[in-house]
Design a protein around this motif. Structure first.
Motif, PDB file in Angstrom:
ATOM      1  N   CYS A 250       2.054  19.671  19.655  1.00 36.51           N
ATOM      2  CA  CYS A 250       2.678  18.391  20.078  1.00 36.51           C
ATOM      3  C   CYS A 250       3.786  18.256  18.949  1.00 36.51           C
ATOM      4  CB  CYS A 250       1.737  17.336  19.968  1.00 36.51           C
ATOM      5  SG  CYS A 250       0.572  17.077  21.461  1.00 36.51           S
ATOM      6  N   ILE A 251       3.647  18.407  17.625  1.00 38.11           N
ATOM      7  CA  ILE A 251       4.529  18.407  16.639  1.00 38.11           C
ATOM      8  C   ILE A 251       5.323  19.266  16.900  1.00 38.11           C
ATOM      9  CG2 ILE A 251       4.845  18.476  14.157  1.00 38.11           C
ATOM     10  CD1 ILE A 251       1.837  17.900  13.760  1.00 38.11           C
ATOM     11  N   SER A 252       5.460  20.565  17.127  1.00 37.97           N
ATOM     12  CA  SER A 252       6.333  21.668  17.370  1.00 37.97           C
ATOM     13  C   SER A 252       7.479  20.980  18.679  1.00 37.97           C
ATOM     14  CB  SER A 252       5.791  23.027  17.746  1.00 37.97           C
ATOM     15  OG  SER A 252       6.779  24.007  17.925  1.00 37.97           O
ATOM     16  N   TYR A 253       6.760  20.631  19.428  1.00 34.57           N
ATOM     17  CA  TYR A 253       7.347  20.202  20.800  1.00 34.57           C
ATOM     18  C   TYR A 253       8.308  19.141  20.339  1.00 34.57           C
ATOM     19  CZ  TYR A 253       8.715  18.263  25.226  1.00 34.57           C
ATOM     20  OH  TYR A 253       9.372  17.718  26.257  1.00 34.57           O
ATOM     21  N   VAL A 254       7.795  17.827  19.633  1.00 33.83           N
ATOM     22  CA  VAL A 254       8.725  16.924  19.331  1.00 33.83           C
ATOM     23  C   VAL A 254       9.972  17.209  18.323  1.00 33.83           C
ATOM     24  CG1 VAL A 254       8.494  14.605  17.851  1.00 33.83           C
ATOM     25  CG2 VAL A 254       7.101  15.080  19.780  1.00 33.83           C
ATOM     26  N   LYS A 255       9.541  18.162  17.644  1.00 33.43           N
ATOM     27  CA  LYS A 255      10.435  18.730  16.258  1.00 33.43           C
ATOM     28  C   LYS A 255      11.751  19.154  17.236  1.00 33.43           C
ATOM     29  CE  LYS A 255      10.815  21.195  12.201  1.00 33.43           C
ATOM     30  NZ  LYS A 255      10.286  21.933  10.955  1.00 33.43           N
ATOM     31  N   SER A 342       5.537  18.832  28.279  1.00 37.17           N
ATOM     32  CA  SER A 342       5.553  20.287  27.730  1.00 37.17           C
ATOM     33  C   SER A 342       5.288  21.222  28.626  1.00 37.17           C
ATOM     34  CB  SER A 342       4.570  20.451  26.502  1.00 37.17           C
ATOM     35  OG  SER A 342       5.021  19.778  25.457  1.00 37.17           O
ATOM     36  N   GLN A 343       4.036  20.843  29.565  1.00 35.91           N
ATOM     37  CA  GLN A 343       3.891  21.769  30.869  1.00 35.91           C
ATOM     38  C   GLN A 343       4.702  21.718  31.877  1.00 35.91           C
ATOM     39  OE1 GLN A 343       0.199  19.627  31.847  1.00 35.91           O
ATOM     40  NE2 GLN A 343      -1.165  20.832  30.395  1.00 35.91           N
ATOM     41  N   THR A 344       5.389  20.657  32.025  1.00 34.11           N
ATOM     42  CA  THR A 344       6.417  20.484  32.940  1.00 34.11           C
ATOM     43  C   THR A 344       7.551  21.563  32.660  1.00 34.11           C
ATOM     44  OG1 THR A 344       5.765  18.498  33.736  1.00 34.11           O
ATOM     45  CG2 THR A 344       7.941  19.147  34.246  1.00 34.11           C
TER      46      THR A 344
END
Length: 499
Positions: A250-255, A342-344
């Motif tokens: 989650c953190i990596s995606y938001v970053k 993220s999945q989408t």
């Protein structure tokens, strides 16, 4: 049910670690569901001794869970207690995640965990326990008590209609819950009294009549308990490690998608709410005060210069829910929303790589619409020629990426319209199965490369000169590329299955 390629990947992993016989038992349980010992013997056509030995190994390695239930006897016969065995698919797949798990432990606790010094081992064990990276093993064979005698058929029907989805909250789920140690004991170092407590717990859950039946009617699986000991056994706590990986994802995606400051705020919120998460796949974090978030943010690398206003901006960018009570303000983060987004995007990237940019635009439009759209509407919105749009839509539909419905208009001049949409849940399952297939192929390729170069790999380093040295280096590069690809693919698998 586990998807077809998921079964193949799991059985391949078990074969790699524990041999073909254990793999055959696992495959039988994964494909057919929970079975008794006699059924496993019949379906696998292995000897009783081989099946028992395999089950011992698989239970010890947390790949199979045994549990006892009471089965009604034939006419005129007393009920009897039988042992059943269920496959633990997730634990099998976790076997290929050891490097990820070790990295988490090393980052938090250091590399001394791997020391052989007795004092260091004892200290490391305590630190692993405090971090909840290990936990007590589940009971090897819990007994699932039948409904109380006083429960009438009418009550049973009422309960069934009241929670129709929970009844088969499944026998397997009940078994796992019964096997799990009490939460108060799960991470407790003191071992005295646990066996007695469990024993008393099981005894109390069985009526006097049932206890007598168990004493008289021994199950044919008792041989599995021949080496049963009373000391407390420990295992890796996959739940905690997967939770850490979920938070990191989650953190990596938001970053990547928002900015560094939003990632720092999210990291702080997840850290604060980690111990309050009661489910592995928590949908929302606990509500956290702005002061608590600030105190945690300034501890993070890059967070020291952030003030309350910048933190509030990041909270808004993250789509946090705000709860204001008087002068206090608290925030909760939508973890599930981040995962689903993220999945989408992962599914969109799969379509882009496989079908091209025009297909990606079409798929993205349907993904955002969340409803049926007609072919002409899709063509006009994506600026793709109608002829090409139709070809792309049919291709995506044929490969199970889209759902299609045909609609005939009424009236004097009837026309046929094709409507298209994405059913995200079935599509996630389909994409996940394709990922299992790809992971299996990568593992088979790695094994093939190792087998092909085993003569070179087994040579002493001093003999690796000239052509042999070139082959050795090439094998090393190929292996690094393949294993790196497998690790990246596994991150996508975890996104769709574990997170």
């Amino acid at each position: 049910m586990v998807s077809p390629h998921g079964v193949q990947l799991a059985t391949h992993l078990i074969s790699s670690f524990y041999g073909d016989l254990c793999s055959k038992v696992c495959e039988c349980l994964l494909r057919r569901g929970t079975l008794t010992l006699a059924q496993i013997i019949r379906f696998t056509e292995l000897s009783r001794e081989n099946v028992i030995n395999c089950l011992r190994v698989l239970i010890h390695q947390n790949c199979v869970q045994a549990f006892a239930i009471q089965q009604e006897g034939a006419f005129g016969e007393a009920p009897r207690v039988i042992t059943q065995y269920m496959a633990l698919f997730d634990n099998m797949i976790h076997k290929m995640r050891a490097p990820k798990f070790m990295q988490i432990v090393s980052e938090e606790l250091g590399k001394d965990v791997g020391s052989s010094d007795v004092d260091v081992v004892r200290e490391s064990f305590n630190r692993l326990l405090i971090a909840r990276f290990i936990e007590r093993c589940p009971a090897p064979e819990p007994f699932l008590a039948p409904p109380a005698d006083g429960e009438t058929p009418a009550k049973k029907r009422a309960a069934k209609s009241a929670k129709i989805g929970e009844e088969r909250q499944t026998t397997e789920q009940r078994a796992l819950a019964a096997a799990a140690p009490m939460e108060s004991m799960r991470f407790l170092m003191e071992m005295d009294g646990l066996s007695e407590e469990k024993s008393e717990e099981c005894t109390n859950s069985v009526t006097v009549g049932e206890k007598r039946k168990q004493d008289v009617l021994k199950s044919d699986e008792d041989v599995l308990n021949a080496d049963k000991k009373k000391e407390v056994l420990w295992r890796v706590n996959f739940e905690e490690l997967v939770r850490r990986l979920r938070h990191k994802a989650c953190i990596s995606y938001v970053k990547t998608r928002i900015n560094d400051e939003a990632a720092i705020v999210l990291s702080a919120m997840l850290e604060l709410s980690r111990h309050s998460e009661t489910r592995q796949k928590a949908e929302n974090s606990a509500y956290l005060s702005i002061n608590a978030i600030y105190d945690e943010v300034i501890k993070k690398e890059g967070g020291l210069g952030m003030d309350f206003e910048r933190i509030r901006v990041s909270l808004e960018q993250l789509g946090c829910q705000c709860l204001e009570t008087g002068i206090d303000e608290s925030y909760s983060i939508d973890i599930k929303g981040i995962i689903e987004t993220s999945q989408t995007e992962e599914m969109e990237s799969v379509v882009l790589r496989r079908y091209g940019r025009e297909a990606y635009r079409i798929f993205r439009l349907l993904s955002k619409a969340g409803r049926f759209l007609e072919t002409d509407k899709i063509s006009d919105t994506t600026f793709v020629e109608k002829k090409d749009t139709t070809k792309i839509l049919y291709k995506l539909w044929k490969d199970d990426y889209l759902h299609m419905e045909k609609v005939m208009t009424s009236g004097a001049k009837q026309s046929l319209f094709l409507l298209w949409r994405i059913n995200k849940e079935p599509l996630r399952e389909h994409v996940l199965d394709e990922m299992y297939h790809a992971a299996l192929n990568l593992r088979l390729r790695i094994a093939h490369e190792q087998d092909k170069g085993k003569e070179v790999l087994q040579l002493p380093r001093e003999k690796l000169v000239g052509e042999l040295e070139k082959r050795y280096k090439l094998l090393g590069k190929v292996r690094v590329i393949l294993e790196s690809s497998l690790m990246n693919l596994d991150e996508a698998i975890m996104l769709f299955h574990d997170f």
